[in-house]
Design a protein around this motif. Sequence first.
Motif, short mmCIF file in Angstrom:
data_model
loop_
_atom_site.label_atom_id
_atom_site.label_comp_id
_atom_site.label_asym_id
_atom_site.label_seq_id
_atom_site.Cartn_x
_atom_site.Cartn_y
_atom_site.Cartn_z
N LEU A 263 -1.19 -2.37 15.53
CA LEU A 263 -0.64 -1.29 16.16
C LEU A 263 -0.28 -0.32 15.11
CD1 LEU A 263 0.13 0.09 18.65
CD2 LEU A 263 2.40 -0.92 18.46
N THR A 264 0.17 -0.58 14.11
CA THR A 264 0.71 0.50 12.99
C THR A 264 -0.14 0.07 11.65
OG1 THR A 264 2.44 -0.94 12.04
CG2 THR A 264 2.97 0.43 13.94
N PRO A 265 -0.75 1.28 10.92
CA PRO A 265 -1.25 0.93 9.55
C PRO A 265 -0.50 0.54 8.74
CG PRO A 265 -0.99 3.53 10.19
CD PRO A 265 -0.20 2.61 11.47
N TYR A 266 0.71 0.64 8.85
CA TYR A 266 1.82 0.14 7.63
C TYR A 266 2.40 -0.88 8.01
CZ TYR A 266 4.47 2.66 11.26
OH TYR A 266 5.06 2.98 12.31
N ARG A 267 2.89 -1.47 7.05
CA ARG A 267 3.86 -3.02 7.39
C ARG A 267 5.06 -2.89 6.30
NH1 ARG A 267 -1.56 -5.11 5.45
NH2 ARG A 267 -1.72 -5.26 3.15
N PRO A 268 5.86 -3.66 6.55
CA PRO A 268 6.91 -3.97 5.70
C PRO A 268 6.58 -4.23 4.12
CG PRO A 268 7.56 -4.87 7.66
CD PRO A 268 5.81 -4.72 7.59
N LEU B 129 -4.79 14.06 12.18
CA LEU B 129 -5.54 13.17 11.42
C LEU B 129 -4.79 11.82 11.34
CD1 LEU B 129 -6.44 15.24 8.05
CD2 LEU B 129 -7.84 14.77 9.84
N PRO B 130 -5.48 10.80 11.24
CA PRO B 130 -4.57 9.56 11.27
C PRO B 130 -3.86 9.23 9.84
CG PRO B 130 -6.91 9.04 10.84
CD PRO B 130 -6.77 10.55 11.27
N LEU B 131 -2.84 8.73 10.13
CA LEU B 131 -1.96 8.33 8.84
C LEU B 131 -2.77 7.07 8.30
CD1 LEU B 131 0.92 8.17 7.32
CD2 LEU B 131 1.68 6.48 9.02
N ALA B 132 -2.80 7.16 7.07
CA ALA B 132 -3.94 6.18 6.21
C ALA B 132 -3.53 6.11 4.81
CB ALA B 132 -5.24 6.44 6.30
N ALA B 133 -3.49 4.72 4.29
CA ALA B 133 -3.17 4.46 3.04
C ALA B 133 -4.00 5.37 2.14
CB ALA B 133 -3.04 2.83 2.76
N THR B 134 -3.39 5.34 0.81
CA THR B 134 -4.23 6.01 -0.26
C THR B 134 -3.91 5.60 -1.54
OG1 THR B 134 -4.50 8.26 -1.14
CG2 THR B 134 -2.31 7.84 -0.40
N HIS B 135 -4.69 5.98 -2.55
CA HIS B 135 -4.32 5.43 -3.86
C HIS B 135 -3.81 6.40 -4.66
CE1 HIS B 135 -6.23 1.44 -3.04
NE2 HIS B 135 -7.49 2.47 -2.81
N THR C 208 -1.27 11.85 12.85
CA THR C 208 -0.91 10.85 14.10
C THR C 208 -0.38 9.63 13.61
OG1 THR C 208 -2.59 11.88 15.40
CG2 THR C 208 -2.09 9.75 15.89
N VAL C 209 0.78 9.17 13.63
CA VAL C 209 1.35 8.02 13.14
C VAL C 209 1.00 6.91 13.88
CG1 VAL C 209 3.60 7.09 12.42
CG2 VAL C 209 3.18 9.33 12.26
N LEU C 210 1.15 6.87 15.08
CA LEU C 210 0.64 5.57 15.72
C LEU C 210 -0.63 6.09 17.02
CD1 LEU C 210 2.15 3.00 17.13
CD2 LEU C 210 3.04 4.36 18.60
N ASP C 211 -1.44 4.79 16.83
CA ASP C 211 -2.49 4.97 17.68
C ASP C 211 -2.41 3.60 18.54
OD1 ASP C 211 -4.92 4.67 19.01
OD2 ASP C 211 -6.25 4.61 17.28
N LEU C 212 -1.91 3.74 20.07
CA LEU C 212 -1.96 2.70 20.81
C LEU C 212 -2.97 1.81 21.03
CD1 LEU C 212 0.27 4.38 23.27
CD2 LEU C 212 1.09 2.79 21.54
N ARG D 241 1.04 -1.14 -0.05
CA ARG D 241 -0.04 0.12 0.18
C ARG D 241 0.78 1.17 0.07
NH1 ARG D 241 -2.60 -1.73 5.42
NH2 ARG D 241 -0.43 -1.99 5.83
N ARG D 242 0.23 2.18 -0.30
CA ARG D 242 0.91 3.67 -0.23
C ARG D 242 0.64 4.63 0.57
NH1 ARG D 242 1.15 8.38 -4.24
NH2 ARG D 242 3.43 8.72 -4.96
N PHE D 243 1.36 5.21 1.31
CA PHE D 243 1.21 6.32 2.15
C PHE D 243 1.55 7.73 1.75
CE2 PHE D 243 0.72 2.46 4.42
CZ PHE D 243 -0.25 2.41 5.27
N VAL D 244 0.91 8.69 1.59
CA VAL D 244 1.27 9.99 1.41
C VAL D 244 1.49 10.87 2.72
CG1 VAL D 244 1.02 12.16 -0.02
CG2 VAL D 244 0.45 9.90 -1.01
#
Length: 240
Positions: free
Chosen positions: A208-213, A233-239, A199-203, A95-98
């Motif tokens: 735990l993280t919205p991203y992965r390797p 705003l939460p970090l979220a994947a985008t197209h 906001t990168v991290l929401d405990l 996935r892609r994060f901007v």
Amino acid sequence: MTEPDGGVVIVDCGDSAVVARAVSGDAQRDWRLVHALADAFDAVRPDGVHGIVPTYDALLVEFDCADTDHETVRRVLRREADRLGERPERAVAARRFVVPVVYGGDHGPDLPVVAQQLGLTEQEVVELHSGADLTVRCLGAPAGAPMMDGPAFPKPVPRLASPRTHVLPGSVAVAGRQAVICPMPSPGGWPLLGRTPLTVLDLDADPLTPYRPGDTFRFRPITPDEWDDHAGLPLAATHG
């Protein structure tokens, strides 16, 4: 115990862990194999396994030695490595994060120093840092920080001679030929180029993280006046 078959060496690590290391010598293939193996092992995770930690070329499997043992973990790792074969593929799509970033100033106090070290202008550093998608290679400390490929700088960036005792969450940093976002307050010795208001991290989130390797990050410069448009705003994947 070592089993050097199929491009993977598997060894015991203390009394409650096993390490599987990819040894083809091709960095990209080794990374792909380690993370495909982590996905495959997680899908058939034996009872008692409580940690699966893939990095650049190695996979650490941690377990409760009251519930399973080295032999069982090694056997499952070997079976899954052999099943993946010569062309390992991830089980999940990237996935892609901007990520909007305010560069320089109080948000990126080391930008001038990094520019001087690289023989570039500050604007050139920003353009290189934000000019290409960067792949997340593994999750590091603290709290699953996304450890990424670095920008196409002309040479590695030195770490700070004196690490900071406190780095703000969302700080965007580089060192060597790597890049990272600091997800939570922590000490840090990497030069800071900027900071994202997201906001990168929401405990409380799962995972735990919205991203992965394997996911990619693209940094997008914004002005300080635009900070409030993104703050919290939460970090979220985008197209996009």
